[in-house]
Design an enzyme around this catalytic site. Structure first.
Site, PDB file in Angstrom:
ATOM      1  N   GLU A  24       0.825  -1.209   0.000  1.00  0.00           N
ATOM      2  CA  GLU A  24       0.000   0.000   0.000  1.00  0.00           C
ATOM      3  C   GLU A  24       0.855   1.254   0.000  1.00  0.00           C
ATOM      4  O   GLU A  24       0.435   2.302  -0.488  1.00  0.00           O
ATOM      5  CB  GLU A  24      -0.911  -0.002   1.233  1.00  0.00           C
ATOM      6  CG  GLU A  24      -1.883   1.151   1.285  1.00  0.00           C
ATOM      7  CD  GLU A  24      -2.851   1.046   2.451  1.00  0.00           C
ATOM      8  OE1 GLU A  24      -3.903   1.693   2.395  1.00  0.00           O
ATOM      9  OE2 GLU A  24      -2.555   0.322   3.417  1.00  0.00           O
TER      10      GLU A  24
ATOM     11  N   SER B  84      -3.278   5.065  12.326  1.00  0.00           N
ATOM     12  CA  SER B  84      -3.253   6.407  12.918  1.00  0.00           C
ATOM     13  C   SER B  84      -1.836   6.815  13.315  1.00  0.00           C
ATOM     14  O   SER B  84      -0.934   5.978  13.459  1.00  0.00           O
ATOM     15  CB  SER B  84      -4.162   6.456  14.149  1.00  0.00           C
ATOM     16  OG  SER B  84      -3.588   5.704  15.203  1.00  0.00           O
TER      17      SER B  84
END
Length: 372
Positions: free
Chosen positions: A241, A351
């Site tokens: 990714e 996060s």
């Protein structure tokens, strides 16, 4: 690389015209609703010309392009202001995962559909109680004859409402904890046991979704890797990714910054020394981001750098515009949309807090955070 880059540039210039001219600049995070069907047709046009899956082996429909050539393509694609891809989850995430971990049968079944953009994919990772902490997933799957039967919920699933298939992290060992006992399943979306509920975002659009699995089924052989090895496969997907496509993303960031500098010059905001300094710091930050990407730095470091930079750019844009940034007489403009959607940059894909823990524990070797 120069020949490859020139070929890509020429093809994009020739083909982003006529029926595809109006697609320039459309789509992307916060704007996936824009001309979706037309962008799908564009993706298939790219595929027919051999411009998808560039790094895949030739035997699977790719060009076996080098990393340098893939970076060149992504940079030229961004510079051409070509529309955001709708098939990137399959091409950039699942395809490389199947090449690395899948069986021959899985590759034969799924890679052609990804390569030719016949099937679209979504990613079933996050859950209400397992966002960035992927090891806490509770969605479960049990064997029932020749099927896996899946029960649970995923959330923040991008484009699930448009996807044909989902790769899903599930817990297949009922007594397992954390990253043990997880499996990576390929699940068809069009079935009675799956419900997709779009989530309305700050921007007023809905590209994220909740996905509910209530007795959903997939074939027993559609587990990637061995049952129980899902953590390893999932981490492999996350590494893909953050690969070569992020260099093209940075070209888009540079275009946004250039446009913001031009706006600040026109409206006089750049005459404010504080604004001028922040614009200069943004330029420096972009160069730092590029340097990190080119040296192949740790994926968590790269995510932390680009997400905070982009969120800061949205905040800077609001200050450049001033009080008018709070007005929406004709709906959100590009800068307001950037500000609102970039709030999510430091959350999705892991996060900031999770990335810092990963860097501390796995890169710097500091003691692990206490976990219950």
């Amino acid at each position: 690389m120069d020949d490859f880059r020139a070929s890509a540039r020429e093809w994009l210039a020739d083909n982003l015209s006529g029926e595809y001219r109006h697609l320039r600049g459309l789509g992307g995070p916060g704007r996936e609703h824009e001309a979706f069907d037309e962008r799908l047709a564009w993706d298939r046009h790219l595929a027919a010309a051999g411009w998808t899956c560039l790094g895949w082996p030739v035997e699977h429909g790719g060009r076996a392009a080098s990393l340098a050539d893939r970076i060149a393509f992504h940079e030229e694609y961004a510079r051409a202001d070509a529309p955001a891809r709708v098939s990137h989850i399959g091409e950039e995430l699942l395809g490389p995962t199947l090449l690395a971990f899948g069986t021959d049968e899985q590759r034969k079944r799924f890679l052609p559909g990804i390569r030719h953009v016949r099937e679209l994919w979504c990613q079933g990772y996050s859950e209400p109680d397992a966002g960035s902490d992927l090891a806490s997933v509770r969605t479960s799957a049990r064997r029932d004859g020749d099927d896996w039967v899946i029960t649970g919920q995923k959330v923040w699933t991008s484009l699930a409402h448009l996807a044909d298939w989902c790769f899903v992290i599930v817990r297949t060992d009922p007594g397992s904890r954390r990253h043990h006992g997880l499996s990576y399943l390929l699940v068809p979306m069009d079935q009675p046991g799956i419900e997709v509920r779009p989530i309305v975002q700050l921007t007023g659009t809905s590209e994220f979704n909740e996905v509910f699995f209530d007795g959903a089924r997939t074939a027993a052989d559609l587990v990637v890797g061995e049952p129980g090895d899902g953590w390893k496969v999932a981490m492999g997907t996350l590494s893909f990714e953050r690969g070569a496509a992020t260099l093209g993303q940075q070209v888009g960031f540079r275009r946004e910054l250039d446009a913001l500098v031009a706006l600040a010059t026109r409206n006089g905001a750049a005459d404010d020394p504080a604004i001028a300094e922040r614009l200069a710091r943004a330029r420096v930050g972009l160069e730092v981001m590029h340097a990190y990407a080119m040296r192949g730095t740790d994926a968590s470091v790269a995510k932390l750098v680009w997400s905070r930079w982009h969120r800061g750019l949205g905040e800077l844009a609001m200050d450049v515009i001033g009080a008018a940034s709070m007005l929406t007489p004709d709906g959100l403009d590009e800068w307001q949309r950037l500000f609102l959607f970039s709030r999510a940059d430091t959350i999705y894909g892991g996060s900031d807090e999770i990335q810092r823990n990963i860097i501390a524990e796995r890169v710097l070797g500091l003691p692990r955070e206490a976990r219950s």
